[in-house]
Design a protein around this motif. Structure first.
Motif, short mmCIF file in Angstrom:
data_model
loop_
_atom_site.label_atom_id
_atom_site.label_comp_id
_atom_site.label_asym_id
_atom_site.label_seq_id
_atom_site.Cartn_x
_atom_site.Cartn_y
_atom_site.Cartn_z
N SER A 196 0.83 -1.21 0.00
CA SER A 196 0.00 0.00 0.00
C SER A 196 0.86 1.26 0.00
N PHE A 197 2.08 1.17 0.59
CA PHE A 197 2.99 2.31 0.54
C PHE A 197 3.46 2.58 -0.89
N ASN A 198 3.34 1.59 -1.76
CA ASN A 198 3.70 1.76 -3.17
C ASN A 198 2.50 2.06 -4.05
N ILE B 143 8.08 7.67 -8.16
CA ILE B 143 8.00 6.26 -8.54
C ILE B 143 8.37 5.41 -7.33
N PRO B 144 7.54 4.43 -6.96
CA PRO B 144 7.88 3.54 -5.85
C PRO B 144 8.88 2.49 -6.29
N ASP B 145 9.41 1.78 -5.32
CA ASP B 145 10.39 0.74 -5.61
C ASP B 145 9.80 -0.64 -5.29
N PRO B 146 9.41 -1.40 -6.29
CA PRO B 146 8.86 -2.73 -6.03
C PRO B 146 9.89 -3.70 -5.46
N TYR B 147 11.18 -3.37 -5.60
CA TYR B 147 12.24 -4.21 -5.05
C TYR B 147 12.51 -3.90 -3.57
N PHE B 148 12.03 -2.73 -3.08
CA PHE B 148 12.30 -2.27 -1.72
C PHE B 148 13.81 -2.34 -1.43
N MET B 149 14.60 -1.80 -2.35
CA MET B 149 16.05 -1.86 -2.23
C MET B 149 16.51 -1.00 -1.05
#
Length: 273
Positions: free
Chosen positions: A95-97, A115-121
């Motif tokens: 939800s944060f993305n 842009i969010p990071d789907p990798y959560f790097m």
């Protein structure tokens, strides 16, 4: 009443923002803040949701997805990847993305096209244990897999009844590392949002000193824009030294960057520090 209202406190889903202006009332204050644009928002999310996150922290395990650091610049720190969490908490990070949350961040910061990071790097749940710290630094600026420029950090703290004497306060320093402008206690449900640049010096350099040995915990989220180009220099985390402190310089990173700048790639690849 929390700053962000949710339609589902189990997952953290927000209602569609549409034309809502939530966050725009903070934009001017955000961009006028020193030493770089930032804002502190207390009671950010519904407390029961973060209570659930905090309860889950007791079950966190160091696995192949976790990143643990123990060196002079970042001591006793572990970052837990969201995809290793229980399903409800995975949904919270997703939800944060989501578009509504990103729209809120755009409203607050004035930065469009986040842009969010789907990798959560590098993102997720961060924990620093007793005696640990994170020296003042500027973050990595380039998301290489997506070729994006890092623009803002969002930190949501999970620390109940935390006092300044327990250490771990978030410090914001000026570019020259001469003045500490902010010293923010990491209180439960306090959110700090700030611009991320090569000069946004921040960290929690004072060691954790909780009387009951409780660790410092936070949710860390990073957002980007598609503004990266060949004129920018990619760098990893750049640690700094506070004046008059016992902070240690990160010579390994400095030497690696110098090697890569001065030597031809075919030679630089063969040198290890």
């Amino acid at each position: 009443m929390s700053y962000v209202e949710l339609i589902d406190e189990r997952t953290g889903f927000m209602a569609p923002m549409g034309g809502q202006t939530l966050g725009t009332e903070l934009t001017e204050r955000y961009n006028a803040a020193a030493p770089f644009p930032h804002v502190v928002i207390d009671d950010f999310l519904p407390a029961p949701l973060l209570e659930k996150v905090l309860e889950h922290c007791d079950k966190l395990k160091i696995d192949e997805e976790a990143a643990t650091f123990d060196r002079p610049q970042e001591r006793f720190k572990t970052s837990y990847q969201p995809d290793t969490l229980d399903d409800d908490l995975r949904a919270l990070f997703y939800s944060f993305n989501s578009k509504p949350f990103i729209k809120l961040m755009e409203n607050i910061t004035g930065i469009k096209g986040l842009i969010p990071d789907p990798y959560f790097m590098g993102a997720g749940i961060h924990e620093i244990k007793q005696g640990g710290h994170l020296s003042v630094h500027a973050d990595f600026n380039h998301h290489k897999p997506m070729n994006l420029e890092r623009r803002i950090n969002v930190l949501i703290y999970l620390n109940k009844d935390w006092k300044k004497d327990y250490g771990g306060s978030l410090e914001l320093w000026d570019e020259q590392m001469t003045t500490r402008h902010q010293d923010i206690v990491p209180l439960f449900n306090r959110c700090v949002i700030f611009n991320t640049t090569s000069n946004s010096q921040h960290g929690n350099p004072d060691p954790i000193n909780h009387p009951q040995g409780i660790s410092r915990k936070s949710i860390a989220l990073y957002y980007y824009t598609s503004t990266w180009d060949g004129t920018k220099r990619s760098h990893t985390t750049q640690f700094q030294v506070r004046p008059g402190s016992g902070d240690k310089r990160d010579w390994q990173v400095k030497l690696t960057e110098l090697k890569n700048e001065l030597l031809p790639p075919i030679i630089a690849r063969r040198i290890r520090f």
